[in-house]
Design a protein around this motif. Sequence first.
Motif, PDB file in Angstrom:
ATOM      1  N   THR A   1       0.650  -1.371  -0.154  1.00 22.80           N
ATOM      2  CA  THR A   1       0.003   0.173  -0.021  1.00 22.80           C
ATOM      3  C   THR A   1       0.776   1.177   0.230  1.00 22.80           C
ATOM      4  N   ARG A   2       1.867   1.286   0.779  1.00 16.90           N
ATOM      5  CA  ARG A   2       2.681   2.541   0.789  1.00 16.90           C
ATOM      6  C   ARG A   2       3.425   2.859  -0.454  1.00 16.90           C
ATOM      7  N   ALA A   3       3.876   1.347  -0.982  1.00 13.43           N
ATOM      8  CA  ALA A   3       4.671   1.740  -2.367  1.00 13.43           C
ATOM      9  C   ALA A   3       3.764   2.116  -3.222  1.00 13.43           C
TER      10      ALA A   3
ATOM     11  N   GLY B   1       5.869 -12.740  -5.184  1.00 11.82           N
ATOM     12  CA  GLY B   1       6.388 -13.018  -3.928  1.00 11.82           C
ATOM     13  C   GLY B   1       5.147 -12.492  -2.823  1.00 11.82           C
ATOM     14  N   GLY B   2       5.609 -12.342  -1.652  1.00 12.85           N
ATOM     15  CA  GLY B   2       4.882 -11.978  -0.617  1.00 12.85           C
ATOM     16  C   GLY B   2       4.207 -10.487  -0.883  1.00 12.85           C
ATOM     17  N   VAL B   3       5.222  -9.652  -0.927  1.00 14.89           N
ATOM     18  CA  VAL B   3       4.890  -8.142  -1.050  1.00 14.89           C
ATOM     19  C   VAL B   3       4.193  -8.080  -2.669  1.00 14.89           C
ATOM     20  N   GLY B   4       4.725  -8.695  -3.585  1.00 11.23           N
ATOM     21  CA  GLY B   4       4.344  -8.308  -4.908  1.00 11.23           C
ATOM     22  C   GLY B   4       3.105  -8.962  -5.329  1.00 11.23           C
TER      23      GLY B   4
ATOM     24  N   GLY C   1       7.664 -12.667 -13.057  1.00 10.41           N
ATOM     25  CA  GLY C   1       8.220 -13.835 -12.138  1.00 10.41           C
ATOM     26  C   GLY C   1       8.946 -14.710 -12.972  1.00 10.41           C
ATOM     27  N   ARG C   2       9.071 -16.235 -12.611  1.00  8.62           N
ATOM     28  CA  ARG C   2       9.620 -17.243 -13.291  1.00  8.62           C
ATOM     29  C   ARG C   2       8.691 -17.433 -14.511  1.00  8.62           C
ATOM     30  N   PRO C   3       9.294 -18.154 -15.523  1.00 10.63           N
ATOM     31  CA  PRO C   3       8.080 -18.559 -16.512  1.00 10.63           C
ATOM     32  C   PRO C   3       7.160 -19.409 -15.964  1.00 10.63           C
TER      33      PRO C   3
ATOM     34  N   ALA D   1       8.452 -12.806 -17.863  1.00  9.83           N
ATOM     35  CA  ALA D   1       9.746 -13.356 -17.404  1.00  9.83           C
ATOM     36  C   ALA D   1      10.681 -12.331 -16.775  1.00  9.83           C
ATOM     37  N   TYR D   2      11.085 -12.533 -15.330  1.00 12.04           N
ATOM     38  CA  TYR D   2      12.123 -11.667 -14.939  1.00 12.04           C
ATOM     39  C   TYR D   2      13.595 -11.977 -15.352  1.00 12.04           C
ATOM     40  N   GLY D   3      14.351 -11.046 -14.965  1.00 13.50           N
ATOM     41  CA  GLY D   3      15.713 -11.291 -15.352  1.00 13.50           C
ATOM     42  C   GLY D   3      16.062 -10.415 -16.512  1.00 13.50           C
TER      43      GLY D   3
ATOM     44  N   THR E   1      11.823   1.473  -5.163  1.00 11.39           N
ATOM     45  CA  THR E   1      12.530   0.154  -4.770  1.00 11.39           C
ATOM     46  C   THR E   1      12.331   0.060  -3.622  1.00 11.39           C
ATOM     47  N   LEU E   2      12.063  -1.151  -3.268  1.00  4.99           N
ATOM     48  CA  LEU E   2      11.825  -1.628  -1.865  1.00  4.99           C
ATOM     49  C   LEU E   2      12.977  -2.435  -1.311  1.00  4.99           C
ATOM     50  N   ALA E   3      13.809  -2.707  -2.111  1.00  7.60           N
ATOM     51  CA  ALA E   3      14.860  -3.692  -1.894  1.00  7.60           C
ATOM     52  C   ALA E   3      16.163  -3.448  -2.360  1.00  7.60           C
TER      53      ALA E   3
ATOM     54  N   VAL F   1      14.004   4.928  -2.738  1.00  6.08           N
ATOM     55  CA  VAL F   1      14.042   3.698  -1.932  1.00  6.08           C
ATOM     56  C   VAL F   1      12.912   4.058  -0.718  1.00  6.08           C
ATOM     57  N   SER F   2      11.949   2.839  -0.636  1.00 10.15           N
ATOM     58  CA  SER F   2      10.828   3.212   0.446  1.00 10.15           C
ATOM     59  C   SER F   2      11.289   2.199   1.488  1.00 10.15           C
ATOM     60  N   VAL F   3      11.664   2.240   2.730  1.00  7.51           N
ATOM     61  CA  VAL F   3      12.115   1.504   3.744  1.00  7.51           C
ATOM     62  C   VAL F   3      10.838   1.055   4.723  1.00  7.51           C
ATOM     63  N   GLY F   4       9.801   1.903   5.014  1.00  3.58           N
ATOM     64  CA  GLY F   4       8.960   1.399   5.910  1.00  3.58           C
ATOM     65  C   GLY F   4       9.164   1.494   7.263  1.00  3.58           C
TER      66      GLY F   4
ATOM     67  N   PRO G   1      10.161 -21.453  -6.429  1.00  6.58           N
ATOM     68  CA  PRO G   1       9.371 -20.453  -6.789  1.00  6.58           C
ATOM     69  C   PRO G   1       8.474 -19.949  -5.543  1.00  6.58           C
ATOM     70  N   ARG G   2       8.795 -18.596  -5.316  1.00  4.87           N
ATOM     71  CA  ARG G   2       7.965 -18.144  -4.097  1.00  4.87           C
ATOM     72  C   ARG G   2       6.649 -17.437  -4.705  1.00  4.87           C
ATOM     73  N   HIS G   3       5.759 -18.086  -4.171  1.00  2.25           N
ATOM     74  CA  HIS G   3       4.221 -17.667  -4.720  1.00  2.25           C
ATOM     75  C   HIS G   3       3.702 -17.045  -3.434  1.00  2.25           C
TER      76      HIS G   3
HETATM   77  N1  LIG Z   1      11.357  -1.681   2.095  1.00  2.00           N
HETATM   78  C1  LIG Z   1      10.325  -2.466   2.785  1.00  2.00           C
HETATM   79  O1  LIG Z   1       9.436  -1.659   3.383  1.00  2.00           O
HETATM   80  C2  LIG Z   1      10.429  -3.955   2.639  1.00  2.00           C
HETATM   81  C3  LIG Z   1       9.242  -4.441   3.203  1.00  2.00           C
HETATM   82  C4  LIG Z   1       8.888  -5.589   3.010  1.00  2.00           C
HETATM   83  C5  LIG Z   1       9.720  -6.490   2.257  1.00  2.00           C
HETATM   84  N2  LIG Z   1      10.731  -5.994   1.746  1.00  2.00           N
HETATM   85  C6  LIG Z   1      11.930  -6.388   1.055  1.00  2.00           C
HETATM   86  O2  LIG Z   1      11.332  -6.847  -0.179  1.00  2.00           O
HETATM   87  C7  LIG Z   1      11.768  -7.975  -0.703  1.00  2.00           C
HETATM   88  C8  LIG Z   1      10.598  -8.976  -1.327  1.00  2.00           C
HETATM   89  O3  LIG Z   1       9.885  -8.981  -0.239  1.00  2.00           O
HETATM   90  P1  LIG Z   1       8.855 -10.346  -0.259  1.00  2.00           P
HETATM   91  O4  LIG Z   1       8.208 -10.525   1.020  1.00  2.00           O
HETATM   92  O5  LIG Z   1       8.100 -10.175  -1.515  1.00  2.00           O
HETATM   93  O6  LIG Z   1       9.707 -11.639  -0.619  1.00  2.00           O
HETATM   94  P2  LIG Z   1       9.437 -13.073  -1.071  1.00  2.00           P
HETATM   95  O7  LIG Z   1       8.312 -13.406  -0.667  1.00  2.00           O
HETATM   96  O8  LIG Z   1      10.772 -13.974  -0.855  1.00  2.00           O
HETATM   97  O9  LIG Z   1       9.573 -12.871  -2.811  1.00  2.00           O
HETATM   98  C9  LIG Z   1      10.423 -12.467  -3.531  1.00  2.00           C
HETATM   99  C10 LIG Z   1      10.141 -12.710  -5.154  1.00  2.00           C
HETATM  100  O10 LIG Z   1      11.171 -12.053  -5.948  1.00  2.00           O
HETATM  101  C11 LIG Z   1      11.393 -12.992  -6.833  1.00  2.00           C
HETATM  102  N3  LIG Z   1      12.480 -13.065  -7.541  1.00  2.00           N
HETATM  103  C12 LIG Z   1      13.641 -13.393  -7.640  1.00  2.00           C
HETATM  104  N4  LIG Z   1      14.528 -13.427  -8.196  1.00  2.00           N
HETATM  105  C13 LIG Z   1      14.110 -12.342  -9.021  1.00  2.00           C
HETATM  106  C14 LIG Z   1      14.574 -11.475  -9.889  1.00  2.00           C
HETATM  107  N5  LIG Z   1      15.923 -11.717 -10.422  1.00  2.00           N
HETATM  108  N6  LIG Z   1      13.767 -10.553 -10.659  1.00  2.00           N
HETATM  109  C15 LIG Z   1      12.575 -10.352 -10.205  1.00  2.00           C
HETATM  110  N7  LIG Z   1      11.994 -11.102  -9.186  1.00  2.00           N
HETATM  111  C16 LIG Z   1      12.926 -11.978  -8.565  1.00  2.00           C
HETATM  112  C17 LIG Z   1      10.881 -14.265  -6.380  1.00  2.00           C
HETATM  113  O11 LIG Z   1      10.610 -15.328  -7.272  1.00  2.00           O
HETATM  114  P3  LIG Z   1      11.401 -16.973  -7.145  1.00  2.00           P
HETATM  115  O12 LIG Z   1      11.121 -17.305  -5.785  1.00  2.00           O
HETATM  116  O13 LIG Z   1      10.388 -17.405  -8.339  1.00  2.00           O
HETATM  117  O14 LIG Z   1      12.536 -16.748  -7.672  1.00  2.00           O
HETATM  118  C18 LIG Z   1       9.946 -14.121  -5.238  1.00  2.00           C
HETATM  119  O15 LIG Z   1       8.666 -14.393  -6.003  1.00  2.00           O
HETATM  120  C19 LIG Z   1      12.644  -8.530   0.193  1.00  2.00           C
HETATM  121  O16 LIG Z   1      14.161  -8.054   0.170  1.00  2.00           O
HETATM  122  C20 LIG Z   1      12.345  -8.019   1.495  1.00  2.00           C
HETATM  123  O17 LIG Z   1      13.204  -7.969   2.342  1.00  2.00           O
HETATM  124  C21 LIG Z   1      11.016  -4.471   1.885  1.00  2.00           C
END
Ligand SMILES: NC(=O)c1ccc[n+]([C@@H]2O[C@H](COP(=O)([O-])OP(=O)(O)OC[C@H]3O[C@@H](n4cnc5c(N)ncnc54)[C@H](OP(=O)(O)O)[C@@H]3O)[C@@H](O)[C@H]2O)c1
Length: 310
Positions: free
Chosen positions: A132-134, A153-156, A174-176, A191-193, A235-237, A248-251, A299-301
Amino acid sequence: MFAVHFDRFGPPDVLTVGTLPEPHAGPGQVRVRVRAAGVSPVDLALRAGRSPSSERLALPHIPGVDAAGVIDEIGTDVTGHALGDDVFGVVEVARLGGASAEFAVLAYWEAKPPSLSWTEAGAAGTSVETATRALDVLGVREGTTLLIDGAAGGVGSVAVQLAAARGARVIGTGRPESAAFLTGLGALPVAYGPGLPERVRALGVERVGLALDVAGSGSLPELVSITGTPSSVLTLADFTGPELGVRVSVGELGGEPGGRHGLAVAAALSGEGRFRVPVREAYPMTRATAAHSAAARGPRHGKIALTADW
Ligand SMILES: NC(=O)c1ccc[n+]([C@@H]2O[C@H](COP(=O)([O-])OP(=O)(O)OC[C@H]3O[C@@H](n4cnc5c(N)ncnc54)[C@H](OP(=O)(O)O)[C@@H]3O)[C@@H](O)[C@H]2O)c1
């Protein structure tokens, strides 16, 4: 109380289950009897001693920043909530954890709608607030075309749905093999990358107005090239962002004031059938080691959740 905890930094097997003193709700807080908690990248980094905040932890530390449960203690200055209410939310920032235990203190929370299961609600907190913040910082609204890098991923996975609910068109990387998952969330998958600009062009999308980097994989130059300007990327990361003019948003966990309004929006959308928290696996708390191991594997869904089994 029973709690998952660690008293030294290291791999997932430093986690053990034992008894620790109960926390109590301070002013403006509630304590819940935890039904479910989330596992997030920050929990893994703190446990491994890889986070800059690891050194701030008082050991033993109870991991987990997100929890859902039943209110069993109410601090002063809390109105509108009663003992026995089902809620979900986020722990007190200064604690950097505390969720994977019998009782946890929440700094902010919302009523858990029946449309969210306990595991979904337990895993939702920081992912929903971060997404939401992003979206707020970027100014995502109806008609925006938004590219989310790391969308599965979790946030995405949460950001895709919240952006789509605002009327944005979302492209998610994401992955294919994650394409069907992303489509199900409401994103156009890619696809990412390396080579992302070419693949996005091949989608035939006329203009990508904004980009959100959730993955921190080093794609910022490509995201700037796709949107045309660093000010359209957040970016969050990836902490190299400012070198390119990318914000960069750190929260709150990183010291940035939070809006804290995302949980209410997510709860309402969920009640309308327009939002869910994808939970790819749920483990009992007593198997937290397995849960932390799974959270690091692709893969992290969506999210990994822990359920109370004491
Ligand atoms: N700044 C903030 O406030 C804040 C808050 C929360 C989280 N974060 C950070 O944000 C990041 C993501 O958090 P999350 O909870 O979403 O993590 P997560 O659930 O682990 O998901 C990360 C996602 O990134 C994908 N990924 C891996 N390699 C990639 C690439 N080269 N290009 C694009 N995507 C790729 C993964 O896909 P695969 O698993 O299929 O490889 C996965 O779906 C973490 O670094 C976390 O620390 C920051």
